[in-house]
Design a protein around this motif. Structure first.
Motif, PDB file in Angstrom:
ATOM      1  N   ALA A  36      -6.147 -19.120  -8.601  1.00 45.79           N
ATOM      2  CA  ALA A  36      -6.872 -20.380  -8.440  1.00 45.79           C
ATOM      3  C   ALA A  36      -6.704 -21.256  -9.677  1.00 45.79           C
ATOM      4  N   VAL A  37      -6.672 -22.552  -9.462  1.00 47.50           N
ATOM      5  CA  VAL A  37      -6.613 -23.513 -10.556  1.00 47.50           C
ATOM      6  C   VAL A  37      -8.044 -23.802 -10.984  1.00 47.50           C
ATOM      7  N   GLU A  38      -8.383 -23.400 -12.188  1.00 45.54           N
ATOM      8  CA  GLU A  38      -9.759 -23.570 -12.669  1.00 45.54           C
ATOM      9  C   GLU A  38      -9.905 -24.715 -13.649  1.00 45.54           C
ATOM     10  N   ARG A  39      -8.888 -24.944 -14.458  1.00 47.39           N
ATOM     11  CA  ARG A  39      -8.965 -26.031 -15.447  1.00 47.39           C
ATOM     12  C   ARG A  39      -7.630 -26.773 -15.480  1.00 47.39           C
ATOM     13  N   ILE A  40      -7.747 -28.066 -15.668  1.00 47.13           N
ATOM     14  CA  ILE A  40      -6.554 -28.912 -15.759  1.00 47.13           C
ATOM     15  C   ILE A  40      -6.733 -29.846 -16.951  1.00 47.13           C
ATOM     16  N   ARG A  41      -5.732 -29.874 -17.815  1.00 46.18           N
ATOM     17  CA  ARG A  41      -5.777 -30.811 -18.946  1.00 46.18           C
ATOM     18  C   ARG A  41      -4.838 -31.974 -18.633  1.00 46.18           C
ATOM     19  N   ILE A  42      -5.359 -33.174 -18.705  1.00 45.39           N
ATOM     20  CA  ILE A  42      -4.575 -34.375 -18.430  1.00 45.39           C
ATOM     21  C   ILE A  42      -4.492 -35.204 -19.704  1.00 45.39           C
ATOM     22  N   ASP A  43      -3.275 -35.520 -20.130  1.00 41.89           N
ATOM     23  CA  ASP A  43      -3.057 -36.318 -21.342  1.00 41.89           C
ATOM     24  C   ASP A  43      -2.581 -37.724 -20.971  1.00 41.89           C
ATOM     25  N   ARG A  44      -2.495 -38.556 -21.995  1.00 41.79           N
ATOM     26  CA  ARG A  44      -1.998 -39.934 -21.867  1.00 41.79           C
ATOM     27  C   ARG A  44      -2.770 -40.701 -20.779  1.00 41.79           C
ATOM     28  N   LEU A  45      -4.062 -40.604 -20.838  1.00 39.18           N
ATOM     29  CA  LEU A  45      -4.920 -41.262 -19.867  1.00 39.18           C
ATOM     30  C   LEU A  45      -5.083 -42.746 -20.172  1.00 39.18           C
ATOM     31  N   THR A  46      -5.174 -43.548 -19.122  1.00 40.41           N
ATOM     32  CA  THR A  46      -5.586 -44.939 -19.276  1.00 40.41           C
ATOM     33  C   THR A  46      -7.111 -44.983 -19.233  1.00 40.41           C
ATOM     34  N   ALA A  47      -7.647 -46.126 -19.527  1.00 38.04           N
ATOM     35  CA  ALA A  47      -9.110 -46.259 -19.508  1.00 38.04           C
ATOM     36  C   ALA A  47      -9.662 -46.010 -18.104  1.00 38.04           C
ATOM     37  N   ASP A  48      -8.995 -46.539 -17.077  1.00 43.41           N
ATOM     38  CA  ASP A  48      -9.451 -46.339 -15.705  1.00 43.41           C
ATOM     39  C   ASP A  48      -9.365 -44.869 -15.304  1.00 43.41           C
ATOM     40  N   GLU A  49      -8.293 -44.197 -15.730  1.00 44.48           N
ATOM     41  CA  GLU A  49      -8.138 -42.785 -15.384  1.00 44.48           C
ATOM     42  C   GLU A  49      -9.205 -41.927 -16.057  1.00 44.48           C
ATOM     43  N   HIS A  50      -9.484 -42.225 -17.335  1.00 44.95           N
ATOM     44  CA  HIS A  50     -10.519 -41.477 -18.047  1.00 44.95           C
ATOM     45  C   HIS A  50     -11.878 -41.685 -17.392  1.00 44.95           C
ATOM     46  N   ALA A  51     -12.157 -42.913 -17.009  1.00 43.87           N
ATOM     47  CA  ALA A  51     -13.450 -43.206 -16.383  1.00 43.87           C
ATOM     48  C   ALA A  51     -13.599 -42.449 -15.068  1.00 43.87           C
ATOM     49  N   ALA A  52     -12.510 -42.343 -14.288  1.00 42.68           N
ATOM     50  CA  ALA A  52     -12.562 -41.649 -13.004  1.00 42.68           C
ATOM     51  C   ALA A  52     -12.838 -40.166 -13.211  1.00 42.68           C
ATOM     52  N   LEU A  53     -12.123 -39.532 -14.154  1.00 43.81           N
ATOM     53  CA  LEU A  53     -12.318 -38.100 -14.404  1.00 43.81           C
ATOM     54  C   LEU A  53     -13.713 -37.826 -14.969  1.00 43.81           C
ATOM     55  N   ALA A  54     -14.192 -38.717 -15.842  1.00 43.56           N
ATOM     56  CA  ALA A  54     -15.528 -38.537 -16.427  1.00 43.56           C
ATOM     57  C   ALA A  54     -16.587 -38.638 -15.343  1.00 43.56           C
ATOM     58  N   ALA A  55     -16.421 -39.574 -14.408  1.00 45.13           N
ATOM     59  CA  ALA A  55     -17.383 -39.746 -13.320  1.00 45.13           C
ATOM     60  C   ALA A  55     -17.415 -38.527 -12.419  1.00 45.13           C
ATOM     61  N   LEU A  56     -16.238 -37.928 -12.163  1.00 46.79           N
ATOM     62  CA  LEU A  56     -16.169 -36.736 -11.315  1.00 46.79           C
ATOM     63  C   LEU A  56     -16.949 -35.577 -11.938  1.00 46.79           C
ATOM     64  N   GLN A  57     -16.971 -35.524 -13.267  1.00 50.02           N
ATOM     65  CA  GLN A  57     -17.603 -34.391 -13.945  1.00 50.02           C
ATOM     66  C   GLN A  57     -18.988 -34.730 -14.515  1.00 50.02           C
ATOM     67  N   GLY A  58     -19.421 -36.003 -14.319  1.00 49.34           N
ATOM     68  CA  GLY A  58     -20.717 -36.405 -14.856  1.00 49.34           C
ATOM     69  C   GLY A  58     -20.738 -36.421 -16.356  1.00 49.34           C
ATOM     70  N   ARG A  59     -19.648 -36.799 -16.983  1.00 50.02           N
ATOM     71  CA  ARG A  59     -19.561 -36.792 -18.449  1.00 50.02           C
ATOM     72  C   ARG A  59     -19.689 -38.208 -19.009  1.00 50.02           C
ATOM     73  N   SER A  60     -19.740 -38.255 -20.344  1.00 51.40           N
ATOM     74  CA  SER A  60     -19.818 -39.530 -21.058  1.00 51.40           C
ATOM     75  C   SER A  60     -18.593 -40.380 -20.749  1.00 51.40           C
ATOM     76  N   GLN A  61     -18.795 -41.691 -20.686  1.00 54.78           N
ATOM     77  CA  GLN A  61     -17.708 -42.614 -20.400  1.00 54.78           C
ATOM     78  C   GLN A  61     -16.927 -43.010 -21.655  1.00 54.78           C
ATOM     79  N   ARG A  62     -17.287 -42.410 -22.824  1.00 52.71           N
ATOM     80  CA  ARG A  62     -16.559 -42.781 -24.046  1.00 52.71           C
ATOM     81  C   ARG A  62     -15.087 -42.404 -23.904  1.00 52.71           C
ATOM     82  N   PHE A  63     -14.225 -43.354 -24.164  1.00 55.87           N
ATOM     83  CA  PHE A  63     -12.806 -43.175 -23.855  1.00 55.87           C
ATOM     84  C   PHE A  63     -12.140 -42.133 -24.758  1.00 55.87           C
ATOM     85  N   SER A  64     -11.280 -41.336 -24.157  1.00 56.63           N
ATOM     86  CA  SER A  64     -10.399 -40.407 -24.867  1.00 56.63           C
ATOM     87  C   SER A  64      -9.088 -40.357 -24.091  1.00 56.63           C
ATOM     88  N   SER A  65      -7.971 -40.254 -24.817  1.00 55.26           N
ATOM     89  CA  SER A  65      -6.666 -40.268 -24.143  1.00 55.26           C
ATOM     90  C   SER A  65      -6.353 -38.970 -23.418  1.00 55.26           C
TER      91      SER A  65
END
Length: 439
Positions: A36-65
């Motif tokens: 099973a795929v349990e964790r996925i690391r995604i790099d080189r994120l745009t601001a929109d992509e980071h916001a989408a992943l943060a929303a899915l996990q209920g995390r802070s919207q502070r941007f990180s690449s």
């Protein structure tokens, strides 16, 4: 997308998140089997992509690449919201099924194993034991096991009819496969059947010199012609005729048993078509005799003019030996003849010599390094330069090096005087001279 939950579209839909969805899908596609795929690391994120992943996990919207996705956490959130059964399910709803590559490869391998295990012809089964040969079958089938299985059935049907006895290729194709063109050059069934027949008929034989001769030609047209001629030769060995009246074999004073003259005049050059050689092979009376083989028709004419009916038996390959020439040489060898071959002193001539010596057990006839050196020293200058792709002579390791040193092509006609000495009645006295009425 009208059936997709609008909330899912807001979370992960849209063109601005297409790259993110593609990268998430790749992680699922490339996951190991049964893991099973349990964790996925995604790099080189745009601001929109980071916001989408943060929303899915209920995390802070502070941007990180870059961001690590907890798949189980996202799966639970999507399930509780009634949006999708999992992140995997959400991605499939948005962009279609995710193909698990390892599982797909396993299924494909199993399907190809079924293709091989379904073969019943012993020659085809042995041929498919080679990974390279199985790779060829897959290429012929464009990677589709179903097509590969059908090709094997067609090849087996053809192979069960071989060897034939003078049947035309189109007739064989029509009778066996229901299509007179199904075995034409380049067709997959023909390629497969010929490859298997070559291994069954002569396991140690290869086409290295056929490739060399193709390389000595310029352009795709000559190369295609060489490949087609090799196929024509293989069909002939299987008793199947292709263009059976093309490029007949030229010869002089080949003796036969029982007075078989077939209308040929002693001392005059004659031709035998592939059709006649396969359908009605003559009874060659050449056991223990020297039969000379040259490359150029002009030498046959010179020998006929000089010695006539007293000339030693002589066969001409007319350049690269075609199916008729190879069939005739095979028949003479099987009848006990000792073949002695000569060709032009150029790279194509060396390839022809390699072919004749390997396939027919021929011996060199004034075709060594010393013979070339003597002819080169006597040749008028500037002469014809030696050009083309270099090739080594299997019978004389020094020959190619001497040719490179002098850099001259020596045509067969230029050494006709020395060759005629061996073709004379006295030179041929080591064997039997051609009898009156011989072919």
């Amino acid at each position: 997308m009208s059936s997709i939950d609008p909330r899912l579209l807001r979370l992960l839909g849209g063109e601005h998140l297409a790259s993110l969805r593609r990268r998430l899908r790749q992680r699922f596609e490339r996951a190991p089997c049964d893991e099973a795929v349990e964790r996925i690391r995604i790099d080189r994120l745009t601001a929109d992509e980071h916001a989408a992943l943060a929303a899915l996990q209920g995390r802070s919207q502070r941007f990180s690449s870059s961001l690590r996705v907890d798949v189980r956490l996202v799966d639970g959130a999507l399930q509780r919201a009634g949006i999708a059964a999992s992140l995997h399910d959400a991605l499939e709803r948005l962009d279609g099924p995710i193909v698990h590559l390892a599982a797909a490869r396993s299924r494909l391998q199993s399907q190809w194993s079924d293709v091989v295990s379904g073969c019943r012809h012993a020659g085809l089964v042995r041929w498919l034991e080679s990974p390279a040969n199985l790779g060829l079958l897959k290429r012929l089938a464009s990677g589709d096991p179903s097509t590969g299985g059908q090709l094997c059935r067609h090849a087996e049907a053809v192979l069960r009819r071989l060897p034939a006895r003078g049947m035309t290729r189109s007739q064989l194709a029509a009778e066996v496969l229901g299509d007179a063109h199904a075995l034409d050059s380049g067709r997959a069934a023909a390629t497969l059947a010929l490859a298997v027949f070559r291994q069954v008929a002569s396991p140690a034989r290869d086409d290295d010199d056929g490739e060399a001769l193709a390389d000595l030609s310029n352009g795709d047209g000559p190369r295609r012609a060489v490949v087609d001629e090799r196929a024509r030769d293989t069909w002939a060995r299987a008793g199947v005729l292709v263009n059976e009246l093309a490029r007949p074999a030229l010869f002089l004073n080949l003796p036969t048993r029982g007075g078989e003259s077939c209308g040929r005049t002693p001392g005059e050059p004659a031709y035998a078509s592939l059709r006649s050689l396969v359908r009605n092979p003559p009874s060659w009376a050449v056991e223990g005799r020297d039969v000379y083989v040259c490359e150029n028709p002009n030498l046959v004419a010179i020998a006929a003019d000089h010695w006539g009916a007293r000339c030693a038996p002589l066969v001409c390959t007319d350049g690269v030996p075609a199916a008729a020439q190879r069939t005739l040489l095979s028949q003479l060898t099987q009848a006990g003849a000792r073949l002695r071959c000569h060709a032009d002193f150029d790279w194509a001539g060396l390839a022809i010599g390699n072919c004749l010596m390997r396939e027919h057990g021929a011996l060199p006839w004034r075709f060594g390094a010393d013979d070339y050196a003597a002819a080169a020293r006597a040749a008028p200058r500037p002469g014809r330069p030696l050009r083309g792709v270099e090739i080594e002579a299997s019978w004389d390791a020094a020959l190619a090096a001497v040719m490179r040193t002098h850099g001259l092509t020596i045509d067969e006609e230029a050494v006709a005087a020395s060759l005629l000495l061996d073709l004379s009645p006295r030179g041929a006295s080591h064997g039997l001279t051609a009898e009156p009425g011989s072919m």
